[in-house]
Design a protein around this motif. Sequence first.
Motif, short mmCIF file in Angstrom:
data_model
loop_
_atom_site.label_atom_id
_atom_site.label_comp_id
_atom_site.label_asym_id
_atom_site.label_seq_id
_atom_site.Cartn_x
_atom_site.Cartn_y
_atom_site.Cartn_z
N VAL A 170 0.84 -1.20 0.00
CA VAL A 170 0.00 0.00 0.00
C VAL A 170 0.88 1.25 0.00
CG1 VAL A 170 -1.63 1.36 1.40
CG2 VAL A 170 -1.98 -1.10 1.11
N ILE A 171 1.91 1.24 0.82
CA ILE A 171 2.81 2.39 0.91
C ILE A 171 3.54 2.60 -0.42
CG2 ILE A 171 4.89 3.27 2.05
CD1 ILE A 171 3.79 1.74 4.61
N LYS A 172 4.05 1.51 -1.01
CA LYS A 172 4.73 1.61 -2.31
C LYS A 172 3.80 2.19 -3.38
CE LYS A 172 8.04 -2.19 -2.03
NZ LYS A 172 8.42 -3.50 -2.58
N ALA A 173 2.57 1.72 -3.41
CA ALA A 173 1.61 2.15 -4.43
C ALA A 173 1.19 3.61 -4.27
CB ALA A 173 0.38 1.25 -4.39
N SER A 174 1.40 4.18 -3.09
CA SER A 174 0.96 5.55 -2.83
C SER A 174 1.79 6.59 -3.58
CB SER A 174 1.04 5.85 -1.33
OG SER A 174 2.40 5.99 -0.92
N PRO A 193 3.05 15.12 3.39
CA PRO A 193 2.08 15.87 4.18
C PRO A 193 1.40 14.96 5.22
CG PRO A 193 1.77 16.28 1.83
CD PRO A 193 2.73 15.14 1.97
N GLU A 194 1.22 15.49 6.41
CA GLU A 194 0.67 14.69 7.51
C GLU A 194 -0.65 14.01 7.17
OE1 GLU A 194 -0.57 15.15 12.24
OE2 GLU A 194 0.25 16.86 11.17
N ASP A 195 -1.60 14.76 6.62
CA ASP A 195 -2.91 14.17 6.30
C ASP A 195 -2.79 13.01 5.32
OD1 ASP A 195 -4.07 16.04 7.96
OD2 ASP A 195 -4.82 17.31 6.33
N GLU A 196 -1.93 13.17 4.32
CA GLU A 196 -1.74 12.11 3.32
C GLU A 196 -1.10 10.87 3.95
OE1 GLU A 196 0.47 11.40 -0.99
OE2 GLU A 196 0.47 13.39 -0.10
N LEU A 197 -0.09 11.08 4.81
CA LEU A 197 0.58 9.95 5.44
C LEU A 197 -0.35 9.20 6.38
CD1 LEU A 197 4.14 11.35 6.23
CD2 LEU A 197 3.30 10.24 4.15
N MET A 198 -1.18 9.92 7.12
CA MET A 198 -2.13 9.26 8.02
C MET A 198 -3.15 8.44 7.23
SD MET A 198 -1.06 9.74 11.04
CE MET A 198 -2.45 9.16 12.00
N ALA A 199 -3.59 8.95 6.08
CA ALA A 199 -4.53 8.21 5.24
C ALA A 199 -3.88 6.94 4.68
CB ALA A 199 -5.04 9.09 4.10
N ILE A 200 -2.61 7.04 4.28
CA ILE A 200 -1.88 5.87 3.78
C ILE A 200 -1.72 4.84 4.89
CG2 ILE A 200 0.35 5.06 2.91
CD1 ILE A 200 0.55 7.90 1.53
N ALA A 201 -1.38 5.31 6.09
CA ALA A 201 -1.21 4.40 7.23
C ALA A 201 -2.50 3.64 7.52
CB ALA A 201 -0.75 5.18 8.46
N LYS A 202 -3.63 4.34 7.45
CA LYS A 202 -4.92 3.68 7.70
C LYS A 202 -5.20 2.63 6.62
CE LYS A 202 -9.76 4.60 8.79
NZ LYS A 202 -9.85 3.58 9.78
N LYS A 203 -4.93 2.96 5.36
CA LYS A 203 -5.11 1.99 4.28
C LYS A 203 -4.20 0.78 4.47
CE LYS A 203 -6.50 5.28 0.70
NZ LYS A 203 -6.08 5.94 -0.53
N ALA A 204 -2.99 1.02 4.94
CA ALA A 204 -2.03 -0.07 5.16
C ALA A 204 -2.54 -1.03 6.24
CB ALA A 204 -0.66 0.49 5.53
N GLN A 205 -3.03 -0.49 7.34
CA GLN A 205 -3.53 -1.37 8.40
C GLN A 205 -4.79 -2.11 7.94
OE1 GLN A 205 -3.90 1.68 11.43
NE2 GLN A 205 -6.12 1.49 11.46
N GLU A 206 -5.63 -1.46 7.16
CA GLU A 206 -6.83 -2.12 6.63
C GLU A 206 -6.44 -3.25 5.69
OE1 GLU A 206 -8.93 1.21 4.95
OE2 GLU A 206 -9.82 1.75 6.89
N ALA A 207 -5.38 -3.04 4.89
CA ALA A 207 -4.92 -4.08 3.96
C ALA A 207 -4.46 -5.32 4.70
CB ALA A 207 -3.80 -3.53 3.07
N VAL A 208 -3.82 -5.13 5.84
CA VAL A 208 -3.35 -6.27 6.64
C VAL A 208 -4.55 -7.04 7.21
CG1 VAL A 208 -2.03 -6.93 8.69
CG2 VAL A 208 -1.15 -5.19 7.14
N LEU A 209 -5.54 -6.33 7.68
CA LEU A 209 -6.75 -7.00 8.19
C LEU A 209 -7.48 -7.72 7.06
CD1 LEU A 209 -7.96 -4.25 10.68
CD2 LEU A 209 -7.14 -6.55 11.28
N GLU A 210 -7.59 -7.07 5.91
CA GLU A 210 -8.27 -7.69 4.77
C GLU A 210 -7.52 -8.92 4.27
OE1 GLU A 210 -8.76 -4.54 1.91
OE2 GLU A 210 -10.19 -3.48 3.19
N ALA A 211 -6.20 -8.95 4.48
CA ALA A 211 -5.38 -10.09 4.03
C ALA A 211 -5.51 -11.28 4.99
CB ALA A 211 -3.93 -9.68 3.90
N GLY A 212 -6.22 -11.08 6.11
CA GLY A 212 -6.49 -12.22 6.99
C GLY A 212 -5.97 -12.12 8.40
N ALA A 213 -5.33 -11.01 8.77
CA ALA A 213 -4.88 -10.86 10.16
C ALA A 213 -6.10 -10.83 11.08
CB ALA A 213 -4.07 -9.59 10.33
#
Length: 98
Positions: free
Chosen positions: A29-33, A49-69
């Motif tokens: 997710v981070i690479k694709a951003s 930018p802080e807002d952009e990084l926080m949005a990427i971080a949220k997408k990254a954690q969601e991707a881990v949950l969606e992958a089965g964590a």
Amino acid sequence: MKSINLGLQIVPKSNHLDTYSLVDKAIEVIKASGIKYEVTPFETVMEGPEDELMAIAKKAQEAVLEAGADEVLVYYRMQIRKNGAVTMEEKTAKHKQA
């Protein structure tokens, strides 16, 4: 918009899946951003930018949950400068191996 540094560590918990493969989903997710980032053994550091990084971080954690964590522990470290940008280069350039 001024840049900050955000260190992101996502620690997945799963009874059935490999932890490293789950972490790889967050890094994808981070690479694709398209933002500047550096993967280290303990966290991934992003610059932007802080807002952009926080949005990427949220997408990254969601991707881990969606992958089965089953759950994730998420640790953030941020450096924000009142007047001006923060860059990874200013902190690490003198330590680069030739």
